[in-house]
Motif scaffolding. Structure first.
Motif, PDB file in Angstrom:
ATOM      1  N   VAL A 131      40.619  30.177  43.624  1.00 27.33           N
ATOM      2  CA  VAL A 131      40.671  30.321  45.086  1.00 27.33           C
ATOM      3  C   VAL A 131      40.662  28.998  45.830  1.00 27.33           C
ATOM      4  CG1 VAL A 131      39.548  32.575  44.940  1.00 27.33           C
ATOM      5  CG2 VAL A 131      38.156  30.539  45.330  1.00 27.33           C
ATOM      6  N   GLY A 132      40.582  27.881  45.125  1.00 30.34           N
ATOM      7  CA  GLY A 132      40.579  26.588  45.791  1.00 30.34           C
ATOM      8  C   GLY A 132      39.169  26.101  46.068  1.00 30.34           C
ATOM      9  N   VAL A 147      34.364  42.123  44.985  1.00 28.91           N
ATOM     10  CA  VAL A 147      34.811  43.422  45.469  1.00 28.91           C
ATOM     11  C   VAL A 147      35.777  43.327  46.654  1.00 28.91           C
ATOM     12  CG1 VAL A 147      33.988  45.586  46.496  1.00 28.91           C
ATOM     13  CG2 VAL A 147      32.738  44.550  44.594  1.00 28.91           C
ATOM     14  N   ALA A 148      35.607  42.325  47.509  1.00 21.92           N
ATOM     15  CA  ALA A 148      36.452  42.195  48.701  1.00 21.92           C
ATOM     16  C   ALA A 148      37.925  42.031  48.314  1.00 21.92           C
ATOM     17  CB  ALA A 148      35.991  41.008  49.544  1.00 21.92           C
ATOM     18  N   PRO A 149      38.820  42.377  49.221  1.00 21.19           N
ATOM     19  CA  PRO A 149      40.245  42.376  48.872  1.00 21.19           C
ATOM     20  C   PRO A 149      40.901  41.002  48.809  1.00 21.19           C
ATOM     21  CG  PRO A 149      39.948  43.051  51.151  1.00 21.19           C
ATOM     22  CD  PRO A 149      38.572  42.955  50.565  1.00 21.19           C
ATOM     23  N   ASP A 150      40.259  39.968  49.357  1.00 16.71           N
ATOM     24  CA  ASP A 150      40.976  38.707  49.540  1.00 16.71           C
ATOM     25  C   ASP A 150      40.337  37.497  48.854  1.00 16.71           C
ATOM     26  OD1 ASP A 150      38.757  38.750  51.111  1.00 16.71           O
ATOM     27  OD2 ASP A 150      39.739  38.084  52.943  1.00 16.71           O
ATOM     28  N   VAL A 151      39.453  37.720  47.867  1.00 15.39           N
ATOM     29  CA  VAL A 151      38.836  36.575  47.191  1.00 15.39           C
ATOM     30  C   VAL A 151      39.272  36.577  45.731  1.00 15.39           C
ATOM     31  CG1 VAL A 151      36.688  35.317  46.760  1.00 15.39           C
ATOM     32  CG2 VAL A 151      36.900  36.744  48.812  1.00 15.39           C
ATOM     33  N   LEU A 152      38.540  37.265  44.861  1.00 14.20           N
ATOM     34  CA  LEU A 152      38.895  37.294  43.437  1.00 14.20           C
ATOM     35  C   LEU A 152      39.850  38.437  43.084  1.00 14.20           C
ATOM     36  CD1 LEU A 152      35.406  36.547  41.842  1.00 14.20           C
ATOM     37  CD2 LEU A 152      37.306  34.952  42.215  1.00 14.20           C
ATOM     38  N   TYR A 192      34.556  48.494  51.340  1.00 13.48           N
ATOM     39  CA  TYR A 192      35.780  47.746  51.092  1.00 13.48           C
ATOM     40  C   TYR A 192      36.887  48.689  50.613  1.00 13.48           C
ATOM     41  CZ  TYR A 192      33.389  43.203  51.383  1.00 13.48           C
ATOM     42  OH  TYR A 192      32.707  42.094  51.813  1.00 13.48           O
ATOM     43  N   GLU A 193      38.111  48.354  50.984  1.00 13.61           N
ATOM     44  CA  GLU A 193      39.258  49.189  50.636  1.00 13.61           C
ATOM     45  C   GLU A 193      39.389  49.351  49.123  1.00 13.61           C
ATOM     46  OE1 GLU A 193      44.160  49.176  51.150  1.00 13.61           O
ATOM     47  OE2 GLU A 193      42.926  47.606  52.066  1.00 13.61           O
ATOM     48  N   GLY A 194      39.522  50.589  48.695  1.00 10.03           N
ATOM     49  CA  GLY A 194      39.788  50.889  47.298  1.00 10.03           C
ATOM     50  C   GLY A 194      38.570  50.974  46.405  1.00 10.03           C
ATOM     51  N   VAL A 195      37.392  50.624  46.922  1.00  4.37           N
ATOM     52  CA  VAL A 195      36.210  50.574  46.055  1.00  4.37           C
ATOM     53  C   VAL A 195      35.725  51.967  45.683  1.00  4.37           C
ATOM     54  CG1 VAL A 195      33.811  49.832  45.905  1.00  4.37           C
ATOM     55  CG2 VAL A 195      35.528  48.312  46.884  1.00  4.37           C
ATOM     56  N   GLN A 196      35.647  52.867  46.642  1.00  4.14           N
ATOM     57  CA  GLN A 196      35.176  54.220  46.326  1.00  4.14           C
ATOM     58  C   GLN A 196      36.107  54.877  45.314  1.00  4.14           C
ATOM     59  OE1 GLN A 196      32.161  55.854  47.699  1.00  4.14           O
ATOM     60  NE2 GLN A 196      32.705  56.825  45.750  1.00  4.14           N
ATOM     61  N   ALA A 197      37.401  54.644  45.454  1.00  3.15           N
ATOM     62  CA  ALA A 197      38.351  55.208  44.490  1.00  3.15           C
ATOM     63  C   ALA A 197      38.131  54.624  43.099  1.00  3.15           C
ATOM     64  CB  ALA A 197      39.787  54.948  44.952  1.00  3.15           C
TER      65      ALA A 197
END
Length: 274
Positions: A131-132, A147-152, A192-197
């Motif tokens: 990620v820099g 878990v977040a969509p924009d890090v790992l 966070y998006e997609g986590v429950q799924a």
């Protein structure tokens, strides 16, 4: 009277969390079931010693142990000390040793809610590759980063499997410690998006590998890592009980070679600079 009822409600909650009958808990604490029933109904007030005995029998974490004492009208007995305190010098020495021993592979120390406390150079190199560079002294929560969509997530090939397992472990933590903080962490992660799924997804067929690796991919570089988590034995301080040391190991020779290569490049650069 207010203290008595606060304690009674907390005691009932912890006994049910541990799936114990009144008879079983009474046996563990060497009191009569009748006396335990009176404590749970608020018809009897516990002594300080009784609160401590019950908390130990219920394996209540130190932070919540203090809460039980306060609910019964007593002062807390367990301290929460900053890890930088002078009395923790031997603990910090041991922690530094463990992180250094893991080089060139990553290792981190986190608190119970996955806030980063310390990392070794191997962990810094891995994160910076993915990620820099990070801002100096930036507060990092590894649960959010995973878990977040924009890090790992963009680099974790098997994100669904890894996050499903990880969030279920946070659910277990929330059930075990009963704290508002852990419940809030779980709620935040599930938002966070997609986590429950991912949590609800059926478990994949058992793989031939003995553990679930984290499979990172960036460009043409693939890294497969599995982790171990260590805790301190017999902690007598809340900070130390909640401390976790997570070590990352290569799952294959190719990953090990990449991590060793990064370390050697850094050492060579430092030698030239020096």
């Amino acid at each position: 009277m207010a203290h008595r009822h606060d304690f009674a409600a907390s005691l009932r909650l912890w006994r049910r969390k541990r799936s114990l009958s009144q008879l079983e808990l009474a046996g563990r604490t060497n009191i009569s079931q009748r006396h335990l029933s009176f404590l749970e109904l608020g018809r009897a007030s516990p002594s300080r010693d009784m609160v401590i005995r019950l908390a130990m029998a219920l394996d209540v974490p130190l932070r919540q142990h203090n809460s039980l004492l306060m609910a019964a009208g007593f002062a807390p007995v367990w301290r929460q000390t900053n890890l930088a305190a002078p009395e923790f010098v031997q603990i910090r020495t041991a922690l530094d040793f463990m992180l250094a021993q893991q080089e060139p592979f990553p290792a981190v120390a986190v608190d119970r809610h996955w806030n980063l406390l310390q990392s070794n150079s191997g962990a810094v190199r891995l994160v910076e590759f993915l990620v820099g560079p990070l801002a100096p002294d930036a507060a990092i929560n590894l649960a959010d980063a995973l878990v977040a969509p924009d890090v790992l997530r963009p680099y974790l090939v098997n994100w669904v499997d890894v996050v499903g397992y990880f969030v279920r472990s946070v659910e277990a933590d929330a059930a075990a410690d009963g704290s508002a903080e852990t419940a809030a962490l779980l709620k935040r992660l599930l938002a966070y998006e997609g986590v429950q799924a991912a949590v609800d997804a059926p478990l994949a067929e058992p793989a031939i590998t003995p553990v679930l690796p984290m499979h990172f991919r960036k460009g043409t570089t693939d890294l497969r890592l599995f982790t171990t988590i260590a805790t301190l034995g017999i902690p007598q301080d809340i900070t130390l009980q909640e401390l976790r040391i997570e070590s990352f190991f290569p799952m294959d020779g190719a990953t090990a070679n990449v991590l060793r290569g990064w370390s050697e490049q850094g050492a060579a650069g430092a030698a030239v600079t020096g």
